[in-house]
Design an enzyme around this catalytic site. Structure first.
Site, PDB file in Angstrom:
ATOM      1  N   SER A 118       0.829  -1.212   0.000  1.00 35.87           N
ATOM      2  CA  SER A 118       0.000   0.000   0.000  1.00 35.87           C
ATOM      3  C   SER A 118       0.856   1.252   0.000  1.00 35.87           C
ATOM      4  CB  SER A 118      -0.851   0.055   1.264  1.00 35.87           C
ATOM      5  OG  SER A 118      -1.811  -0.941   1.281  1.00 35.87           O
ATOM      6  N   HIS A 139      -2.427  -3.732  -6.477  1.00 31.84           N
ATOM      7  CA  HIS A 139      -2.894  -3.329  -5.140  1.00 31.84           C
ATOM      8  C   HIS A 139      -4.399  -3.545  -4.981  1.00 31.84           C
ATOM      9  CE1 HIS A 139      -3.678   0.106  -2.095  1.00 31.84           C
ATOM     10  NE2 HIS A 139      -3.265  -0.945  -1.455  1.00 31.84           N
ATOM     11  N   GLU A 151      -5.698  -1.328  -8.075  1.00 28.57           N
ATOM     12  CA  GLU A 151      -4.769  -0.379  -8.681  1.00 28.57           C
ATOM     13  C   GLU A 151      -3.594  -1.173  -9.243  1.00 28.57           C
ATOM     14  OE1 GLU A 151      -5.449   3.598  -5.920  1.00 28.57           O
ATOM     15  OE2 GLU A 151      -3.955   2.157  -5.278  1.00 28.57           O
ATOM     16  N   ASN A 189      -5.336   6.109  -1.778  1.00 29.39           N
ATOM     17  CA  ASN A 189      -4.804   6.554  -0.488  1.00 29.39           C
ATOM     18  C   ASN A 189      -4.233   7.969  -0.542  1.00 29.39           C
ATOM     19  OD1 ASN A 189      -5.548   4.418   1.116  1.00 29.39           O
ATOM     20  ND2 ASN A 189      -3.738   3.219   0.585  1.00 29.39           N
TER      21      ASN A 189
HETATM   22  P1  NAI Z   1      -1.356  -9.712   7.498  1.00 29.73           P
HETATM   23  O1  NAI Z   1      -0.521  -9.406   8.678  1.00 29.73           O
HETATM   24  O2  NAI Z   1      -2.793 -10.063   7.671  1.00 29.73           O
HETATM   25  O3  NAI Z   1      -0.683 -10.923   6.674  1.00 29.73           O
HETATM   26  C1  NAI Z   1       0.672 -11.005   6.376  1.00 29.73           C
HETATM   27  C2  NAI Z   1       1.041 -12.476   6.265  1.00 29.73           C
HETATM   28  O4  NAI Z   1       2.364 -12.592   5.731  1.00 29.73           O
HETATM   29  C3  NAI Z   1       1.065 -13.211   7.622  1.00 29.73           C
HETATM   30  O5  NAI Z   1       0.257 -14.367   7.526  1.00 29.73           O
HETATM   31  C4  NAI Z   1       2.538 -13.575   7.835  1.00 29.73           C
HETATM   32  O6  NAI Z   1       2.690 -14.820   8.474  1.00 29.73           O
HETATM   33  C5  NAI Z   1       3.042 -13.626   6.413  1.00 29.73           C
HETATM   34  N1  NAI Z   1       4.476 -13.362   6.267  1.00 29.73           N
HETATM   35  C6  NAI Z   1       5.216 -12.423   6.897  1.00 29.73           C
HETATM   36  N2  NAI Z   1       6.483 -12.478   6.457  1.00 29.73           N
HETATM   37  C7  NAI Z   1       6.535 -13.472   5.517  1.00 29.73           C
HETATM   38  C8  NAI Z   1       7.548 -13.979   4.690  1.00 29.73           C
HETATM   39  N3  NAI Z   1       8.787 -13.506   4.730  1.00 29.73           N
HETATM   40  N4  NAI Z   1       7.233 -14.976   3.826  1.00 29.73           N
HETATM   41  C9  NAI Z   1       5.969 -15.460   3.768  1.00 29.73           C
HETATM   42  N5  NAI Z   1       4.968 -15.023   4.547  1.00 29.73           N
HETATM   43  C10 NAI Z   1       5.251 -14.020   5.398  1.00 29.73           C
HETATM   44  O7  NAI Z   1      -1.170  -8.459   6.512  1.00 29.73           O
HETATM   45  P2  NAI Z   1      -2.168  -7.900   5.385  1.00 29.73           P
HETATM   46  O8  NAI Z   1      -3.097  -6.927   5.982  1.00 29.73           O
HETATM   47  O9  NAI Z   1      -2.695  -9.054   4.619  1.00 29.73           O
HETATM   48  O10 NAI Z   1      -1.157  -7.053   4.472  1.00 29.73           O
HETATM   49  C11 NAI Z   1      -0.217  -7.653   3.626  1.00 29.73           C
HETATM   50  C12 NAI Z   1       0.262  -6.650   2.589  1.00 29.73           C
HETATM   51  O11 NAI Z   1      -0.851  -6.123   1.873  1.00 29.73           O
HETATM   52  C13 NAI Z   1       1.027  -5.448   3.117  1.00 29.73           C
HETATM   53  O12 NAI Z   1       2.034  -5.121   2.181  1.00 29.73           O
HETATM   54  C14 NAI Z   1      -0.035  -4.369   3.167  1.00 29.73           C
HETATM   55  O13 NAI Z   1       0.503  -3.080   3.051  1.00 29.73           O
HETATM   56  C15 NAI Z   1      -0.861  -4.696   1.952  1.00 29.73           C
HETATM   57  N6  NAI Z   1      -2.248  -4.234   1.973  1.00 29.73           N
HETATM   58  C16 NAI Z   1      -3.020  -4.348   3.107  1.00 29.73           C
HETATM   59  C17 NAI Z   1      -4.339  -3.905   3.097  1.00 29.73           C
HETATM   60  C18 NAI Z   1      -5.199  -4.039   4.313  1.00 29.73           C
HETATM   61  O14 NAI Z   1      -6.252  -3.378   4.370  1.00 29.73           O
HETATM   62  N7  NAI Z   1      -4.862  -4.862   5.273  1.00 29.73           N
HETATM   63  C19 NAI Z   1      -4.936  -3.305   1.891  1.00 29.73           C
HETATM   64  C20 NAI Z   1      -4.072  -3.322   0.732  1.00 29.73           C
HETATM   65  C21 NAI Z   1      -2.769  -3.727   0.817  1.00 29.73           C
END
Ligand code: NAI
Length: 386
Positions: A118, A139, A151, A189
């Site tokens: 993001s 995105h 996006e 954003n």
């Molecule tokens: P989350 O914390 O729910 O999930 C992240 C996952 O990645 C976890 O299950 C973790 O175990 C895993 N992980 C961490 N390091 C790892 C690695 N080295 N290799 C494999 N798995 C790994 O996070 P979320 O909210 O799903 O966000 C993920 C990405 O998406 C971020 O870059 C965030 O900026 C982006 N994003 C998030 C949004 C939101 O509303 N939560 C919206 C749009 C983008």
């Protein structure tokens, strides 16, 4: 044609994106370092697809197909046969770069390597690869299966072919694509910042309380949620961090200056719905504040936020962040605005927008109210956006 999709990170976003790709018929391999995350992703998908069957949105056969299309794995190497990989892990540039470098050593030369980030620059993520031309931002919005917008962000290194294939693939997944320049906040954003910022500023000035500001945006503006309700929903910690990140990324442009009110709420632990208290109290039986019902005040509040949003959208167009069509699609499909901001500007008239901004600037002499040169030029030539 993209058939095999690798997803890195099985959290909120990764599991949602996996569901979208599997529903579109792709073979998905979902990788996470934590077995617990994979178990949760699998159980959540089971629950969601069961509910979709109950609601008759999909057949039991389709449910089976979606579930069978996803494989859950615990090594990155198992993504080797991917045509496209989308990374959705922790928002940390160094961690992402390391994962991308390792991934590139397993996948074919033609595999597209995308990030769902993001806030990080796609160019910096791409720079970790031997072949940065294959890297792109894709995105999604949360929840990925429900939000229509995606996006797509080519970095300066991204090839035209990778952009075209990514765009077609995401459209085949039944999403609306908005192509955005690799700049802080991309489209949504960035353009949405005044929805929160100007609401907080009006509250700080004592113009109105939270409930009245929310009421103005909903009842007069037609927004589904008011700014304070939405900040409580997103979480004051998360929303404050996004604003702060965008502010810093724009070299402290005062237009994006974060609010002390929101900072204090976040520091106090008044995070919103998730903590039971934010701008509103979510305790059972809590008394709902009653908004003021003064039409002049409600119109003043709506006009001020609306013109600031329009100015931001116009400036994004002026700086070639995206096309007018994509900017309007981004705000209606990504954050459910009742109308596209540029179409709204046409409706109100460009003259009204310039005049409203100039009046705010004259009153405050603050840079945040500077009118986009595009609006001024268009006004001089009597032009409209559409
Ligand atoms: P989350 O914390 O729910 O999930 C992240 C996952 O990645 C976890 O299950 C973790 O175990 C895993 N992980 C961490 N390091 C790892 C690695 N080295 N290799 C494999 N798995 C790994 O996070 P979320 O909210 O799903 O966000 C993920 C990405 O998406 C971020 O870059 C965030 O900026 C982006 N994003 C998030 C949004 C939101 O509303 N939560 C919206 C749009 C983008």
């Amino acid at each position: 044609m993209i058939k095999n999709v690798g997803i890195i990170g099985g959290g909120t976003m990764g599991s949602g994106i996996a569901q979208v790709a599997a529903t579109a018929g792709c073979m998905v391999t979902l990788f996470d370092v934590h077995q617990g995350a994979l178990d949760t992703a699998k159980a959540t998908l089971e629950k969601i697809t069961n509910r979709l069957v109950e609601k008759r949105r999909i057949t039991p056969q389709e449910k089976e197909a979606i579930q069978n299309n996803i494989r859950y794995v615990n090594t990155l190497k198992q993504l080797a046969n991917s045509d496209l990989t989308i990374e959705a892990i922790v928002e940390n540039l160094e961690v992402k770069k390391k994962v991308f470098q390792e991934l590139e050593s397993y996948v074919s030369d033609t595999c597209i390597i995308a990030s769902n980030t993001s806030s990080l620059s796609i160019a910096s993520i791409a720079s970790s690869l031997k072949n940065p031309e294959r890297c792109i931002g894709i995105h999604f919005f949360n929840p990925a299966p429900l939000m229509k917008l995606v996006e797509v962000i080519p970095a300066v290194q991204t090839s035209d072919q990778v952009l075209a294939t990514s765009q077609i693939t995401i459209e085949n997944w039944k999403k609306v694509v908005a192509v955005a320049k690799d700049t802080p906040g991309f489209i949504v954003n960035r353009v949405a910042r005044p929805f929160y910022g100007e609401a907080l500023k009006m509250y700080e000035e004592g113009l109105a309380d939270f409930a009245t500001i929310d009421h103005a945006l909903k009842s007069v503006g037609g927004f589904k949620m008011g700014p304070f309700e939405l900040m409580d929903f997103i979480g004051n910690d998360v929303n404050y961090t996004v604003t702060h990140t965008v502010f810093e990324a724009f070299y402290n442009d005062p237009r994006y200056k974060p609010s002390f009110t929101q900072k204090r709420f976040a520091e106090a632990g008044y995070l919103g719905r998730k903590s039971g208290k934010g701008f509103y109290d979510y305790a059972p039986g809590a008394i709902k504040p009653v908004p003021e019902d003064n039409p002049t005040l409600l119109n003043t509040i709506l006009d001020r936020i609306l013109v600031m949003l329009i100015n931001e959208a116009a400036d994004a167009l002026f700086l070639n962040i995206a096309s007018a069509k994509d900017i309007d699609a981004a705000m209606t499909k990504g954050v459910n605005y009742p109308k596209g901001l540029l179409a709204w500007a046409d409706e109100k008239s460009i003259d009204w927008c310039v005049d409203a901004l100039d009046r705010l600037y004259d009153e405050y002499h603050e840079d945040r109210y500077r009118c986009s040169p595009l609006l001024r030029r268009m006004n001089a030539k009597n032009q409209t956006f559409f």
